[in-house]
Design a protein around this motif. Sequence first.
Motif, PDB file in Angstrom:
ATOM      1  N   LYS A   1      11.896   6.417   4.163  1.00 32.06           N
ATOM      2  CA  LYS A   1      11.963   7.196   2.920  1.00 32.06           C
ATOM      3  C   LYS A   1      12.236   8.658   3.210  1.00 32.06           C
ATOM      4  CE  LYS A   1       9.020   4.229   0.080  1.00 32.06           C
ATOM      5  NZ  LYS A   1       7.868   4.193  -0.861  1.00 32.06           N
ATOM      6  N   ALA A   2      12.734   9.348   2.197  1.00 28.07           N
ATOM      7  CA  ALA A   2      13.003  10.776   2.329  1.00 28.07           C
ATOM      8  C   ALA A   2      11.694  11.564   2.350  1.00 28.07           C
ATOM      9  CB  ALA A   2      13.867  11.247   1.165  1.00 28.07           C
ATOM     10  N   ARG A   3      11.762  12.739   2.894  1.00 30.20           N
ATOM     11  CA  ARG A   3      10.594  13.619   2.927  1.00 30.20           C
ATOM     12  C   ARG A   3      10.250  14.025   1.492  1.00 30.20           C
ATOM     13  NH1 ARG A   3      10.471  17.374   8.159  1.00 30.20           N
ATOM     14  NH2 ARG A   3      10.862  15.265   8.993  1.00 30.20           N
ATOM     15  N   GLU A   4       8.978  13.916   1.152  1.00 31.67           N
ATOM     16  CA  GLU A   4       8.519  14.103  -0.223  1.00 31.67           C
ATOM     17  C   GLU A   4       7.688  15.377  -0.333  1.00 31.67           C
ATOM     18  OE1 GLU A   4       5.662  11.616  -3.382  1.00 31.67           O
ATOM     19  OE2 GLU A   4       5.494  11.299  -1.225  1.00 31.67           O
ATOM     20  N   PHE A   5       7.984  16.174  -1.331  1.00 34.32           N
ATOM     21  CA  PHE A   5       7.210  17.390  -1.589  1.00 34.32           C
ATOM     22  C   PHE A   5       5.789  17.029  -2.003  1.00 34.32           C
ATOM     23  CE2 PHE A   5       6.299  21.639  -2.859  1.00 34.32           C
ATOM     24  CZ  PHE A   5       5.578  21.559  -4.040  1.00 34.32           C
ATOM     25  N   VAL A   6       4.826  17.759  -1.442  1.00 31.39           N
ATOM     26  CA  VAL A   6       3.423  17.562  -1.785  1.00 31.39           C
ATOM     27  C   VAL A   6       2.864  18.781  -2.513  1.00 31.39           C
ATOM     28  CG1 VAL A   6       1.097  17.226  -0.853  1.00 31.39           C
ATOM     29  CG2 VAL A   6       3.041  15.996   0.146  1.00 31.39           C
ATOM     30  N   ALA A   7       2.974  19.953  -1.885  1.00 32.51           N
ATOM     31  CA  ALA A   7       2.393  21.163  -2.473  1.00 32.51           C
ATOM     32  C   ALA A   7       3.009  22.388  -1.827  1.00 32.51           C
ATOM     33  CB  ALA A   7       0.881  21.181  -2.279  1.00 32.51           C
ATOM     34  N   ALA A   8       2.965  23.506  -2.553  1.00 36.88           N
ATOM     35  CA  ALA A   8       3.462  24.769  -2.031  1.00 36.88           C
ATOM     36  C   ALA A   8       2.574  25.901  -2.516  1.00 36.88           C
ATOM     37  CB  ALA A   8       4.907  25.005  -2.477  1.00 36.88           C
ATOM     38  N   ILE A   9       2.570  26.982  -1.734  1.00 31.91           N
ATOM     39  CA  ILE A   9       1.800  28.169  -2.097  1.00 31.91           C
ATOM     40  C   ILE A   9       2.647  29.392  -1.795  1.00 31.91           C
ATOM     41  CG2 ILE A   9       0.624  28.219   0.158  1.00 31.91           C
ATOM     42  CD1 ILE A   9      -1.866  29.272  -1.399  1.00 31.91           C
ATOM     43  N   SER A  10       2.701  30.306  -2.752  1.00 32.48           N
ATOM     44  CA  SER A  10       3.562  31.474  -2.608  1.00 32.48           C
ATOM     45  C   SER A  10       3.003  32.439  -1.579  1.00 32.48           C
ATOM     46  CB  SER A  10       3.722  32.175  -3.956  1.00 32.48           C
ATOM     47  OG  SER A  10       2.474  32.740  -4.338  1.00 32.48           O
ATOM     48  N   ARG A  11       3.838  33.380  -1.183  1.00 32.29           N
ATOM     49  CA  ARG A  11       3.454  34.283  -0.099  1.00 32.29           C
ATOM     50  C   ARG A  11       2.530  35.391  -0.560  1.00 32.29           C
ATOM     51  NH1 ARG A  11       8.864  37.931   1.104  1.00 32.29           N
ATOM     52  NH2 ARG A  11       8.912  39.027  -0.887  1.00 32.29           N
ATOM     53  N   ARG A  12       2.581  35.757  -1.816  1.00 32.61           N
ATOM     54  CA  ARG A  12       1.854  36.957  -2.263  1.00 32.61           C
ATOM     55  C   ARG A  12       0.680  36.645  -3.173  1.00 32.61           C
ATOM     56  NH1 ARG A  12       6.544  41.519  -3.469  1.00 32.61           N
ATOM     57  NH2 ARG A  12       7.250  41.707  -1.307  1.00 32.61           N
ATOM     58  N   ASP A  13       0.957  36.012  -4.295  1.00 36.37           N
ATOM     59  CA  ASP A  13      -0.106  35.876  -5.285  1.00 36.37           C
ATOM     60  C   ASP A  13      -0.803  34.540  -5.222  1.00 36.37           C
ATOM     61  OD1 ASP A  13       2.087  35.306  -8.174  1.00 36.37           O
ATOM     62  OD2 ASP A  13       1.821  34.210  -6.298  1.00 36.37           O
ATOM     63  N   ASP A  14      -0.476  33.757  -4.165  1.00 33.90           N
ATOM     64  CA  ASP A  14      -1.122  32.466  -3.975  1.00 33.90           C
ATOM     65  C   ASP A  14      -0.911  31.522  -5.145  1.00 33.90           C
ATOM     66  OD1 ASP A  14      -3.992  33.570  -1.993  1.00 33.90           O
ATOM     67  OD2 ASP A  14      -1.880  33.203  -1.507  1.00 33.90           O
ATOM     68  N   THR A  15       0.188  31.675  -5.841  1.00 33.56           N
ATOM     69  CA  THR A  15       0.541  30.684  -6.856  1.00 33.56           C
ATOM     70  C   THR A  15       0.773  29.350  -6.170  1.00 33.56           C
ATOM     71  OG1 THR A  15       1.619  32.375  -8.199  1.00 33.56           O
ATOM     72  CG2 THR A  15       2.196  30.079  -8.636  1.00 33.56           C
ATOM     73  N   THR A  16       0.175  28.295  -6.717  1.00 39.11           N
ATOM     74  CA  THR A  16       0.284  26.977  -6.109  1.00 39.11           C
ATOM     75  C   THR A  16       1.051  26.021  -7.018  1.00 39.11           C
ATOM     76  OG1 THR A  16      -1.860  26.361  -7.036  1.00 39.11           O
ATOM     77  CG2 THR A  16      -1.844  27.247  -4.800  1.00 39.11           C
ATOM     78  N   ASN A  17       1.688  25.060  -6.382  1.00 47.43           N
ATOM     79  CA  ASN A  17       2.435  24.038  -7.101  1.00 47.43           C
ATOM     80  C   ASN A  17       2.252  22.703  -6.405  1.00 47.43           C
ATOM     81  OD1 ASN A  17       4.269  25.710  -9.090  1.00 47.43           O
ATOM     82  ND2 ASN A  17       4.242  26.785  -7.148  1.00 47.43           N
ATOM     83  N   TYR A  18       2.179  21.636  -7.197  1.00 50.87           N
ATOM     84  CA  TYR A  18       1.877  20.327  -6.662  1.00 50.87           C
ATOM     85  C   TYR A  18       2.805  19.261  -7.228  1.00 50.87           C
ATOM     86  CZ  TYR A  18      -2.485  22.570  -5.345  1.00 50.87           C
ATOM     87  OH  TYR A  18      -3.414  23.428  -4.806  1.00 50.87           O
ATOM     88  N   ALA A  19       3.003  18.218  -6.442  1.00 55.13           N
ATOM     89  CA  ALA A  19       3.703  17.052  -6.948  1.00 55.13           C
ATOM     90  C   ALA A  19       2.865  16.416  -8.056  1.00 55.13           C
ATOM     91  CB  ALA A  19       3.932  16.058  -5.823  1.00 55.13           C
ATOM     92  N   ASP A  20       3.519  16.022  -9.124  1.00 54.26           N
ATOM     93  CA  ASP A  20       2.805  15.448 -10.263  1.00 54.26           C
ATOM     94  C   ASP A  20       2.023  14.195  -9.881  1.00 54.26           C
ATOM     95  OD1 ASP A  20       5.471  16.245 -12.615  1.00 54.26           O
ATOM     96  OD2 ASP A  20       3.786  17.437 -11.878  1.00 54.26           O
ATOM     97  N   SER A  21       2.545  13.466  -8.907  1.00 53.86           N
ATOM     98  CA  SER A  21       1.959  12.191  -8.535  1.00 53.86           C
ATOM     99  C   SER A  21       0.572  12.322  -7.902  1.00 53.86           C
ATOM    100  CB  SER A  21       2.884  11.459  -7.564  1.00 53.86           C
ATOM    101  OG  SER A  21       3.044  12.221  -6.375  1.00 53.86           O
TER     102      SER A  21
END
Length: 124
Positions: free
Chosen positions: A43-63
């Motif tokens: 399978k392809a590499r799947e995004f899990v989560a990310a965090i920005s460099r400055r304000d620590d904004t986070t983002n997650y895979a809906d799953s």
Amino acid sequence: QVQVVESGGRLVQAGGSLRLSCVASGRTFGLYTMAWFRQTPGKAREFVAAISRRDDTTNYADSLEGRFAISRDNAKNTVYLQMNSLKPEDTAVYYCAAKYGSTWNVNANDYDYWGQGTQVTVSS
């Protein structure tokens, strides 16, 4: 040049928790958006989560349904992935990735540096 090294992967029972760590080299860690991806065979590499460099904004895979949390400690050049309520389908090699700048992306091709990965296996 940034080098990243992941650790913390192991065998865990379903319902358990793990914390993965990713240590990055260099003095410019704070300039990079950091992310976790995962991959299973075939399978392809799947995004899990990310965090920005400055304000620590986070983002997650809906799953993920709120089970995982990403954080970073710029003083230690380290990003973490806290994984709770683990399921067998979370079994994968987990990769840490760095992307120069403040914008995150789910596309693995947009990330500049990658670690070797750490295996997480969740038994049922």
